[in-house]
Design a protein around this motif. Sequence first.
Motif, PDB file in Angstrom:
ATOM      1  N   GLY A  97       0.805  -1.229   0.000  1.00  0.00           N
ATOM      2  CA  GLY A  97       0.000   0.000   0.000  1.00  0.00           C
ATOM      3  C   GLY A  97       0.829   1.267   0.000  1.00  0.00           C
ATOM      4  O   GLY A  97       0.299   2.375   0.095  1.00  0.00           O
ATOM      5  N   SER A  98       2.146   1.159  -0.174  1.00  0.00           N
ATOM      6  CA  SER A  98       2.992   2.367  -0.147  1.00  0.00           C
ATOM      7  C   SER A  98       2.877   3.165  -1.445  1.00  0.00           C
ATOM      8  O   SER A  98       3.373   4.299  -1.520  1.00  0.00           O
ATOM      9  CB  SER A  98       4.456   1.989   0.121  1.00  0.00           C
ATOM     10  OG  SER A  98       4.901   1.064  -0.852  1.00  0.00           O
ATOM     11  N   GLY A 101       2.551   0.501  -7.184  1.00  0.00           N
ATOM     12  CA  GLY A 101       1.828   0.297  -8.442  1.00  0.00           C
ATOM     13  C   GLY A 101       1.388   1.629  -9.051  1.00  0.00           C
ATOM     14  O   GLY A 101       1.480   1.823 -10.274  1.00  0.00           O
ATOM     15  N   ARG A 178      11.301  -9.704  -2.769  1.00  0.00           N
ATOM     16  CA  ARG A 178      10.709  -9.543  -1.446  1.00  0.00           C
ATOM     17  C   ARG A 178      11.461 -10.372  -0.412  1.00  0.00           C
ATOM     18  O   ARG A 178      11.102 -10.402   0.754  1.00  0.00           O
ATOM     19  CB  ARG A 178       9.271 -10.074  -1.494  1.00  0.00           C
ATOM     20  CG  ARG A 178       8.273  -9.159  -2.175  1.00  0.00           C
ATOM     21  CD  ARG A 178       7.525  -8.433  -1.141  1.00  0.00           C
ATOM     22  NE  ARG A 178       6.096  -8.281  -1.140  1.00  0.00           N
ATOM     23  CZ  ARG A 178       5.274  -7.839  -2.059  1.00  0.00           C
ATOM     24  NH1 ARG A 178       5.668  -7.635  -3.272  1.00  0.00           N
ATOM     25  NH2 ARG A 178       4.015  -7.627  -1.797  1.00  0.00           N
ATOM     26  N   ARG A 209      -4.846   3.160   3.493  1.00  0.00           N
ATOM     27  CA  ARG A 209      -4.995   3.015   2.025  1.00  0.00           C
ATOM     28  C   ARG A 209      -5.476   1.614   1.642  1.00  0.00           C
ATOM     29  O   ARG A 209      -6.331   1.448   0.767  1.00  0.00           O
ATOM     30  CB  ARG A 209      -3.646   3.272   1.333  1.00  0.00           C
ATOM     31  CG  ARG A 209      -3.215   4.718   1.344  1.00  0.00           C
ATOM     32  CD  ARG A 209      -1.900   4.841   0.596  1.00  0.00           C
ATOM     33  NE  ARG A 209      -1.326   6.165   0.712  1.00  0.00           N
ATOM     34  CZ  ARG A 209      -0.119   6.483   0.272  1.00  0.00           C
ATOM     35  NH1 ARG A 209       0.643   5.562  -0.299  1.00  0.00           N
ATOM     36  NH2 ARG A 209       0.345   7.705   0.389  1.00  0.00           N
ATOM     37  N   CYS A 256       6.621   8.317   0.685  1.00  0.00           N
ATOM     38  CA  CYS A 256       5.367   8.067  -0.042  1.00  0.00           C
ATOM     39  C   CYS A 256       4.179   8.831   0.532  1.00  0.00           C
ATOM     40  O   CYS A 256       3.132   8.895  -0.084  1.00  0.00           O
ATOM     41  CB  CYS A 256       5.045   6.582  -0.029  1.00  0.00           C
ATOM     42  SG  CYS A 256       4.181   6.104   1.445  1.00  0.00           S
ATOM     43  N   GLN A 258       2.749  11.572   0.638  1.00  0.00           N
ATOM     44  CA  GLN A 258       2.499  12.865  -0.036  1.00  0.00           C
ATOM     45  C   GLN A 258       1.471  12.588  -1.117  1.00  0.00           C
ATOM     46  O   GLN A 258       1.296  11.428  -1.512  1.00  0.00           O
ATOM     47  CB  GLN A 258       3.775  13.357  -0.749  1.00  0.00           C
ATOM     48  CG  GLN A 258       5.034  13.379   0.077  1.00  0.00           C
ATOM     49  CD  GLN A 258       5.089  14.569   0.997  1.00  0.00           C
ATOM     50  OE1 GLN A 258       4.476  15.602   0.712  1.00  0.00           O
ATOM     51  NE2 GLN A 258       5.775  14.424   2.114  1.00  0.00           N
ATOM     52  N   PRO A 259       0.842  13.632  -1.654  1.00  0.00           N
ATOM     53  CA  PRO A 259      -0.073  13.378  -2.773  1.00  0.00           C
ATOM     54  C   PRO A 259       0.658  12.686  -3.930  1.00  0.00           C
ATOM     55  O   PRO A 259       1.875  12.846  -4.091  1.00  0.00           O
ATOM     56  CB  PRO A 259      -0.546  14.784  -3.174  1.00  0.00           C
ATOM     57  CG  PRO A 259      -0.288  15.631  -1.976  1.00  0.00           C
ATOM     58  CD  PRO A 259       0.892  15.044  -1.272  1.00  0.00           C
TER      59      PRO A 259
END
Length: 277
Positions: A97-98, A101, A178, A209, A256, A258-259
């Motif tokens: 979720g960082s 993608g 990973r 998120r 990450c 930030q918008p």
Amino acid sequence: MLRIARPIVGLRGISSHITRVPFAVSARSGARCYSSAPASNGKKLGLLAVLGVLAVGTTLYSATTPVKPPRAYIEPVLSPAFKPGEVSVLFVLGGPGSGKGTQCAKLVAGYGFVHLSAGDLLRAEQQRPGSKYGELIAQYIKDGQIVPQEITIALLEQAMKEEFGKGKTKFLIDGFPRKMDQAITFEEQVAQSSFTLFFDCPEAVMLKRLLERGKTSGRTDDNAETISKRFKTFVETSYPVVEYFDKQGKVIRLSCDQPVETVYGQVTAALKGKEII
Ligand SMILES: Nc1ncnc2c1ncn2[C@@H]1O[C@H](COP(=O)(O)OP(=O)(O)OP(=O)(O)O)[C@@H](O)[C@H]1O
Ligand SMILES: O=c1ccn([C@@H]2O[C@H](COP(=O)(O)O)[C@@H](O)[C@H]2O)c(=O)[nH]1
């Protein structure tokens, strides 16, 4: 290409120090070699002379006989699928979720990268009718665990070859490696990475998120229980990969939280700074 393995340390030369001294020598056939009876002076001298000759003989033998080194082990080393310089590989890492993608999609649109998400490839393989690995992949994903490297690397290599066949050479490998074994095997057998983009993100932000995404994603791992397992796997298993590449000076660290556009600005500035775009 062949690699000659180093001989086992300490084996070579040991035999030259081993001198076998006969356990007992009797001057006369049938005499007891462990007798406590005092021997005569003549007998003692004879025995000493024989021992002396044997000691000199064995020393001379070991000093003059060349010691054969152990046979070298010959291990085949596989050449990587892509030769150095043939393709450019950027790994994209960060917690679940960082925003990996999301940023990869923008780089594809802006700079023509090929985006290969290891998670997407695994989900596609899981869905593929007749896949031998479908159930296994589903279980690992649901548990937030890392699928055995052989499966993921084979999927990535195949996808890269397909794209390479179409003339594509710039790859974003998202959500991979990973685990340390994946990092080492991929670089040995597929291609070297130039840099790793690492999206640093607080867990609270990622959790929010992912729970939001889980309302519509249909993913079996976007739920509170699996998310907490994924966070644990990230910290314990995946972050060491970031540290490994960091020690090689190959990590581009980005914040990450930030918008989307602000993060993208940081990404493109960093890639321009490294002359990648
Ligand atoms: N900078 C951002 N600000 C706010 N929301 C974001 C930002 N980047 C991504 N998101 C949203 O957060 C969610 C997760 O983003 P994304 O799918 O890109 O993350 P990921 O790192 O690829 O996740 P995973 O590893 O779980 O696949 C998505 O719903 C996305 O729209
Ligand atoms: O190299 C990899 C990459 C991913 N997985 C598994 O897939 C899920 C989802 O990955 P996303 O990148 O978040 O889409 C991940 O939690 C792992 O279970 C993997 O095993 N190996």
